[in-house]
Design an enzyme around this catalytic site. Sequence first.
Site, PDB file in Angstrom:
ATOM      1  CB  CYS A  21      30.648  27.348  36.642  1.00 15.55           C
ATOM      2  SG  CYS A  21      29.054  28.079  36.188  1.00 15.55           S
ATOM      3  CB  CYS A  73      27.833  29.723  30.471  1.00 15.70           C
ATOM      4  SG  CYS A  73      28.244  31.469  30.627  1.00 15.70           S
ATOM      5  CB  CYS A  94      34.415  30.243  31.574  1.00 14.05           C
ATOM      6  SG  CYS A  94      34.274  31.493  32.862  1.00 14.05           S
ATOM      7  CB  CYS A 116      28.916  34.276  37.413  1.00 15.31           C
ATOM      8  SG  CYS A 116      30.341  34.199  36.307  1.00 15.31           S
ATOM      9  CD  GLU A 169      40.081  57.248  26.777  1.00 13.15           C
ATOM     10  OE1 GLU A 169      39.047  56.981  26.146  1.00 13.15           O
ATOM     11  OE2 GLU A 169      41.044  56.445  26.902  1.00 13.15           O
ATOM     12  CB  CYS A 174      43.519  42.291  25.937  1.00 18.20           C
ATOM     13  SG  CYS A 174      42.587  43.257  24.731  1.00 18.20           S
TER      14      CYS A 174
END
Length: 454
Positions: free
Chosen positions: A77, A83, A86, A164, A338, A410
């Site tokens: 990119c 940016c 990433c 992107c 949830e 994560c």
Amino acid sequence: MATPTALRLGQIFELTIQGLGHDGQGVGRFDDLVVFVPGALPGERVVARLRRQAKRHLEADLVGVEEPSPSRIKPPCILAERCGGCSLQHCADAAQAELKTDLVRQALQRVGNLQVEVLPIFSAATALGYRNRALIPLERAPEGQLRAGYYRRGSHKIVNMNRCPVLDPRIDALIAPLKADLEATRWPVDVNLSSGGGLRHLALRVGHHSGEVLITLVSSHNNLPGLEKLANQWMQRWPEVVGVNLNIQPIASNVVLGPETHQVAGRSWLLERFAGQELHIAADTFFQVNTAQAERVVPLLTAFFSETPGTQVLEAYSGIGTFSLPLAAAGLDVLGLELHPGSVQQARSNAERNALPRARFEQADVAASLAEHLTWAASLLVDPPRKGLTPEVMEAILQAPPKRFAYISCNPATLARDLGRLTSEAGYRLRPVQPVDFFPQTSHVECVALLERD
């Protein structure tokens, strides 16, 4: 070059990069202080400019690379250096896999004090074009030009873009024409998350397997004249667009989506196929951004929980049933907890759509309700936010630990913190940890940890 004692803000110095930080920065040492240098890779000798001096570390900008890593490549990119979306596009795919595996290993050892095997990472089949969702900030320049793009690292300054490469090509192709149409409307746009200004984000979502697309505008108000006409034009122009929605976020906040989403044209949801199930996914509910990699997690969970015949699985933070439904399809009884009411409604509808009565869903605050449900649950699955398990959730698990426990994370640091307590205080045995690369070109990495006790 400056000596350690003479180093001042803005001054240039050299250092060797020894590792990778959790945000993808190169990490070195200078005058016994840790230095973070975005854009630098382990093993490189770099020239850096001091940008910030904290009490225990330095932050610097990369000026040049004197001795590049063999893994350094030209980013795919053209905006990669500016940016903030990433952080590892300058690193070859194979090296990214090694670095992420090492990040997980280091977190488990240093944060959790755990000596556990880390399996080879599940690398993505494609390191570009994988994201099924984009939430793109908007702003309008003083002369009226609309800008759309992700923020520059560490700021709220938008790096204007028309494409992107990490986005699924089917939504990537819509950015430029949608920008042009929105610019022509002259609708007001919020400035730096101000309240009441108008448009704030452009949200795009695509079904990886179905190809259906949702367009959602996020605005602080609904005074957007001509929106319905424009929405219908978009659906006529692009047959894959099945719905256009308007989300209202009136609060000046980093939380992108507000509590109200209005259907402007077409549908408020798209159809997707995931791990053999048909899902309806709305514009404002969570779904894993890398569909193909998320599907690779399902067999790990199914095999683990199926080792005990007739087991009942309790899933905390179950969302729209992404993992609960495949588990039910494999013959397990699952109850998902949830908090988000829209997600619970979708999960129930998805269970009915796939004829899975074994999958049930309850709207509940996990922190407040988990202890009650752990009185009967022999197996637990959690997929918490990046902050990991809250003190209330951890305490509930420690008071009534289920025999089988699968933890999807994560954030390796909070995962390691939580696993350290679960193994030391609840007597869990930890199986080898499986990293999964959900987020190529970034330093983020998903992990699946499987725990069991007698």
